[in-house]
Scaffold this motif. Structure first.
Motif, PDB file in Angstrom:
ATOM      1  N   VAL A  68      68.952 -34.396 -34.913  1.00  0.00           N
ATOM      2  CA  VAL A  68      67.488 -34.333 -34.912  1.00  0.00           C
ATOM      3  C   VAL A  68      66.901 -34.807 -36.249  1.00  0.00           C
ATOM      4  O   VAL A  68      65.853 -35.457 -36.282  1.00  0.00           O
ATOM      5  CB  VAL A  68      66.986 -32.911 -34.533  1.00  0.00           C
ATOM      6  N   GLU A  69      67.595 -34.525 -37.338  1.00  0.00           N
ATOM      7  CA  GLU A  69      67.085 -34.942 -38.660  1.00  0.00           C
ATOM      8  C   GLU A  69      66.954 -36.466 -38.721  1.00  0.00           C
ATOM      9  O   GLU A  69      66.031 -36.979 -39.351  1.00  0.00           O
ATOM     10  CB  GLU A  69      68.013 -34.467 -39.794  1.00  0.00           C
ATOM     11  N   GLU A  70      67.873 -37.155 -38.084  1.00  0.00           N
ATOM     12  CA  GLU A  70      67.855 -38.627 -38.150  1.00  0.00           C
ATOM     13  C   GLU A  70      66.753 -39.254 -37.291  1.00  0.00           C
ATOM     14  O   GLU A  70      66.404 -40.409 -37.492  1.00  0.00           O
ATOM     15  CB  GLU A  70      69.218 -39.177 -37.697  1.00  0.00           C
ATOM     16  N   VAL A  71      66.248 -38.485 -36.321  1.00  0.00           N
ATOM     17  CA  VAL A  71      65.261 -39.082 -35.392  1.00  0.00           C
ATOM     18  C   VAL A  71      63.947 -38.290 -35.342  1.00  0.00           C
ATOM     19  O   VAL A  71      63.150 -38.480 -34.432  1.00  0.00           O
ATOM     20  CB  VAL A  71      65.844 -39.197 -33.955  1.00  0.00           C
ATOM     21  N   ARG A  72      63.747 -37.448 -36.346  1.00  0.00           N
ATOM     22  CA  ARG A  72      62.595 -36.539 -36.287  1.00  0.00           C
ATOM     23  C   ARG A  72      61.267 -37.273 -36.091  1.00  0.00           C
ATOM     24  O   ARG A  72      60.394 -36.812 -35.364  1.00  0.00           O
ATOM     25  CB  ARG A  72      62.544 -35.662 -37.553  1.00  0.00           C
ATOM     26  N   ASP A  73      61.109 -38.443 -36.728  1.00  0.00           N
ATOM     27  CA  ASP A  73      59.818 -39.130 -36.602  1.00  0.00           C
ATOM     28  C   ASP A  73      59.652 -39.834 -35.257  1.00  0.00           C
ATOM     29  O   ASP A  73      58.628 -40.463 -35.001  1.00  0.00           O
ATOM     30  CB  ASP A  73      59.582 -40.096 -37.774  1.00  0.00           C
ATOM     31  N   ARG A  74      60.648 -39.716 -34.385  1.00  0.00           N
ATOM     32  CA  ARG A  74      60.504 -40.285 -33.033  1.00  0.00           C
ATOM     33  C   ARG A  74      60.179 -39.196 -32.010  1.00  0.00           C
ATOM     34  O   ARG A  74      60.120 -39.455 -30.816  1.00  0.00           O
ATOM     35  CB  ARG A  74      61.782 -41.036 -32.651  1.00  0.00           C
ATOM     36  N   ILE A  75      59.997 -37.962 -32.538  1.00  0.00           N
ATOM     37  CA  ILE A  75      59.747 -36.827 -31.634  1.00  0.00           C
ATOM     38  C   ILE A  75      58.379 -36.216 -31.914  1.00  0.00           C
ATOM     39  O   ILE A  75      58.004 -36.008 -33.066  1.00  0.00           O
ATOM     40  CB  ILE A  75      60.813 -35.721 -31.843  1.00  0.00           C
ATOM     41  N   SER A  76      57.651 -35.917 -30.846  1.00  0.00           N
ATOM     42  CA  SER A  76      56.391 -35.188 -30.967  1.00  0.00           C
ATOM     43  C   SER A  76      56.541 -33.882 -30.192  1.00  0.00           C
ATOM     44  O   SER A  76      57.173 -33.854 -29.144  1.00  0.00           O
ATOM     45  CB  SER A  76      55.266 -36.039 -30.386  1.00  0.00           C
ATOM     46  N   PHE A  77      55.921 -32.816 -30.705  1.00  0.00           N
ATOM     47  CA  PHE A  77      56.212 -31.503 -30.152  1.00  0.00           C
ATOM     48  C   PHE A  77      54.948 -30.644 -30.084  1.00  0.00           C
ATOM     49  O   PHE A  77      54.195 -30.568 -31.057  1.00  0.00           O
ATOM     50  CB  PHE A  77      57.253 -30.842 -31.077  1.00  0.00           C
ATOM     51  N   VAL A  78      54.716 -30.029 -28.933  1.00  0.00           N
ATOM     52  CA  VAL A  78      53.673 -28.999 -28.829  1.00  0.00           C
ATOM     53  C   VAL A  78      54.389 -27.653 -28.703  1.00  0.00           C
ATOM     54  O   VAL A  78      55.075 -27.399 -27.714  1.00  0.00           O
ATOM     55  CB  VAL A  78      52.766 -29.215 -27.594  1.00  0.00           C
ATOM     56  N   PRO A  79      54.266 -26.806 -29.744  1.00  0.00           N
ATOM     57  CA  PRO A  79      55.006 -25.535 -29.706  1.00  0.00           C
ATOM     58  C   PRO A  79      54.328 -24.483 -28.832  1.00  0.00           C
ATOM     59  O   PRO A  79      53.124 -24.589 -28.540  1.00  0.00           O
ATOM     60  CB  PRO A  79      54.976 -25.083 -31.174  1.00  0.00           C
ATOM     61  N   GLU A  80      55.100 -23.487 -28.443  1.00  0.00           N
ATOM     62  CA  GLU A  80      54.529 -22.378 -27.685  1.00  0.00           C
ATOM     63  C   GLU A  80      53.600 -21.558 -28.589  1.00  0.00           C
ATOM     64  O   GLU A  80      52.516 -21.162 -28.205  1.00  0.00           O
ATOM     65  CB  GLU A  80      55.669 -21.488 -27.160  1.00  0.00           C
ATOM     66  N   ASP A  81      54.048 -21.351 -29.815  1.00  0.00           N
ATOM     67  CA  ASP A  81      53.258 -20.589 -30.777  1.00  0.00           C
ATOM     68  C   ASP A  81      52.242 -21.531 -31.427  1.00  0.00           C
ATOM     69  O   ASP A  81      52.608 -22.368 -32.247  1.00  0.00           O
ATOM     70  CB  ASP A  81      54.196 -19.982 -31.828  1.00  0.00           C
ATOM     71  N   LYS A  82      50.987 -21.366 -31.030  1.00  0.00           N
ATOM     72  CA  LYS A  82      49.977 -22.323 -31.517  1.00  0.00           C
ATOM     73  C   LYS A  82      49.152 -21.700 -32.634  1.00  0.00           C
ATOM     74  O   LYS A  82      47.940 -21.581 -32.553  1.00  0.00           O
ATOM     75  CB  LYS A  82      49.098 -22.785 -30.344  1.00  0.00           C
ATOM     76  N   SER A  83      49.851 -21.278 -33.696  1.00  0.00           N
ATOM     77  CA  SER A  83      49.123 -20.639 -34.797  1.00  0.00           C
ATOM     78  C   SER A  83      49.253 -21.407 -36.113  1.00  0.00           C
ATOM     79  O   SER A  83      48.769 -20.969 -37.137  1.00  0.00           O
ATOM     80  CB  SER A  83      49.605 -19.196 -34.978  1.00  0.00           C
ATOM     81  N   PHE A  84      49.892 -22.581 -36.070  1.00  0.00           N
ATOM     82  CA  PHE A  84      50.184 -23.298 -37.308  1.00  0.00           C
ATOM     83  C   PHE A  84      48.922 -23.803 -38.018  1.00  0.00           C
ATOM     84  O   PHE A  84      48.817 -23.750 -39.239  1.00  0.00           O
ATOM     85  CB  PHE A  84      51.132 -24.470 -37.002  1.00  0.00           C
ATOM     86  N   TYR A  85      47.967 -24.297 -37.257  1.00  0.00           N
ATOM     87  CA  TYR A  85      46.772 -24.903 -37.880  1.00  0.00           C
ATOM     88  C   TYR A  85      45.611 -23.906 -38.019  1.00  0.00           C
ATOM     89  O   TYR A  85      44.490 -24.312 -38.329  1.00  0.00           O
ATOM     90  CB  TYR A  85      46.296 -26.111 -37.050  1.00  0.00           C
ATOM     91  N   GLU A  86      45.907 -22.622 -37.789  1.00  0.00           N
ATOM     92  CA  GLU A  86      44.895 -21.561 -37.783  1.00  0.00           C
ATOM     93  C   GLU A  86      43.734 -21.748 -38.755  1.00  0.00           C
ATOM     94  O   GLU A  86      42.576 -21.673 -38.391  1.00  0.00           O
ATOM     95  CB  GLU A  86      45.548 -20.225 -38.150  1.00  0.00           C
ATOM     96  N   ASN A  87      44.079 -21.966 -40.044  1.00  0.00           N
ATOM     97  CA  ASN A  87      43.033 -21.955 -41.061  1.00  0.00           C
ATOM     98  C   ASN A  87      42.375 -23.303 -41.295  1.00  0.00           C
ATOM     99  O   ASN A  87      41.593 -23.455 -42.219  1.00  0.00           O
ATOM    100  CB  ASN A  87      43.604 -21.405 -42.383  1.00  0.00           C
ATOM    101  N   LEU A  88      42.723 -24.255 -40.441  1.00  0.00           N
ATOM    102  CA  LEU A  88      42.158 -25.596 -40.610  1.00  0.00           C
ATOM    103  C   LEU A  88      41.125 -25.878 -39.520  1.00  0.00           C
ATOM    104  O   LEU A  88      41.179 -25.292 -38.440  1.00  0.00           O
ATOM    105  CB  LEU A  88      43.265 -26.647 -40.506  1.00  0.00           C
ATOM    106  N   THR A  89      40.218 -26.781 -39.823  1.00  0.00           N
ATOM    107  CA  THR A  89      39.331 -27.322 -38.784  1.00  0.00           C
ATOM    108  C   THR A  89      40.078 -28.508 -38.169  1.00  0.00           C
ATOM    109  O   THR A  89      41.025 -29.019 -38.786  1.00  0.00           O
ATOM    110  CB  THR A  89      38.026 -27.837 -39.418  1.00  0.00           C
ATOM    111  N   PRO A  90      39.676 -29.004 -36.980  1.00  0.00           N
ATOM    112  CA  PRO A  90      40.318 -30.208 -36.449  1.00  0.00           C
ATOM    113  C   PRO A  90      40.300 -31.352 -37.460  1.00  0.00           C
ATOM    114  O   PRO A  90      41.310 -32.039 -37.646  1.00  0.00           O
ATOM    115  CB  PRO A  90      39.483 -30.533 -35.213  1.00  0.00           C
TER     116      PRO A  90
END
Ligand SMILES: Nc1ncnc2c1ncn2[C@@H]1O[C@H](COP(=O)(O)OP(=O)(O)OP(=O)(O)O)[C@@H](O)[C@H]1O
Length: 284
Positions: A68-90
């Motif tokens: 996965v480390e070698e191809v990380r920039d070829r992967i897009s991911f929507v996680p189940e836990d959607k709290s990462f961007y909490e403190n940001l605006t779009p």
């Protein structure tokens, strides 16, 4: 692109003494929607996290033949836990993603966020479940990736938005991308999946094509107490007054069809899923 994008062999993952994934094998193919279906706690998210290298595991996972480390920039991911961007605006989330992701198209993310009517200057922590999901989807869809992994991508969306998102996901696979997505919502899977795997208690109970499921499998409803041998059944469920047997084995079908008062029923994904999860062929 190779015929299999992700190959998983004997994947195991434990949290302390609890084994959440019990040695599964799974292959994910490009140009098709690959669905992982399972009840709560089946191990779906843990499997996705293992693929993404977000948890330690044992077994082998190759993505496009690499780690996965070698191809990380070829992967897009929507996680189940959607709290990462909490403190940001779009707006700020888009800026941050532009700085940290090589494959990110900010104008596309903004276009999608506006399409989903998200307030661009409001903190994501104030968003409803559905708005939060839309924000994550916008960011994921704005990555020029080859592999899209979605963990419950329709969480909180209203039916119209949900159908729209399912169409977007279908569009990705139609354009040759690899799509792996998890859900426990059967009608959604029926709508967009090409291939599906049923996961339950850390194991894969079945993997196969969705199309033609009703032609391949037959459900036999037999009188309670019918004696069965162990051969050729995918699931056996003992209910009050009946024994239900799911099979795709021609010999078994012939044998079961001869049992007096055996009734044959059609199998859709809901019935198939329920029988597999409730059925225990070792209970005979
Ligand atoms: N960090 C953790 N620590 C301890 N146990 C965990 C952890 N993460 C998951 N588990 C357990 O592992 C099992 C599988 O969880 P997982 O989230 O992979 O299931 P899931 O199929 O995605 O479920 P859901 O559909 O409810 O999201 C569950 O019993 C869960 O409680």
């Amino acid at each position: 692109m190779s015929a299999r994008t992700i190959v998983i062999g004997n994947l195991r993952k434990s949290y302390g003494s609890f084994e959440a994934v019990k040695g599964i094998d799974l292959e994910i193919v490009p140009g098709r929607v690959n669905a992982l279906l399972g009840p709560n706690g089946a191990g779906k998210t843990t499997t996705l996290k293992s693929i993404l290298g977000l948890v330690e595991y044992s077994g082998e996972i190759k993505i496009l033949g690499k780690t996965v480390e070698e191809v990380r920039d070829r992967i897009s991911f929507v996680p189940e836990d959607k709290s990462f961007y909490e403190n940001l605006t779009p707006e700020k989330a888009i800026k941050m993603c532009s700085m940290v992701l090589d494959n990110f198209l900010p104008s596309k993310a903004e276009e999608l966020m506006r399409h989903f009517d998200l307030p661009m200057g409001k903190k994501i922590s104030s968003f409803s479940h559905g708005m939060r999901t839309a924000a994550y989807l916008s960011i994921a869809m704005a990555q020029s990736a080859d592999i899209f992994i979605f963990d419950e991508p329709t969480w909180g969306l209203d039916p119209l938005r949900r159908d729209e998102v399912l169409d977007m996901i279908r569009g990705l696979s139609d354009s040759g991308k690899t799509v792996l997505y998890t859900s426990h919502i059967i009608p959604e899977i029926e709508k967009i999946a090409d291939v599906f795997s049923i996961m339950y208690k850390g194991e894969i109970l079945y993997s196969g094509e969705l199309k033609g499921l009703d032609e391949r499998f037959t459900l036999f409803c037999l009188p309670a107490g019918t004696e069965l041998d162990r051969n050729g059944y995918l699931a056996v469920v003992k209910e009050t007054g009946a024994v239900k047997v799911l099979t795709d084995d021609k010999n078994a079908m012939e044998k079961l069809g001869k049992i007096g008062s055996a009734k044959e029923e059609k199998v859709d994904l809901e019935v198939f899923f329920s029988l597999l999860v409730r059925g225990n062929k070792n209970a005979l």
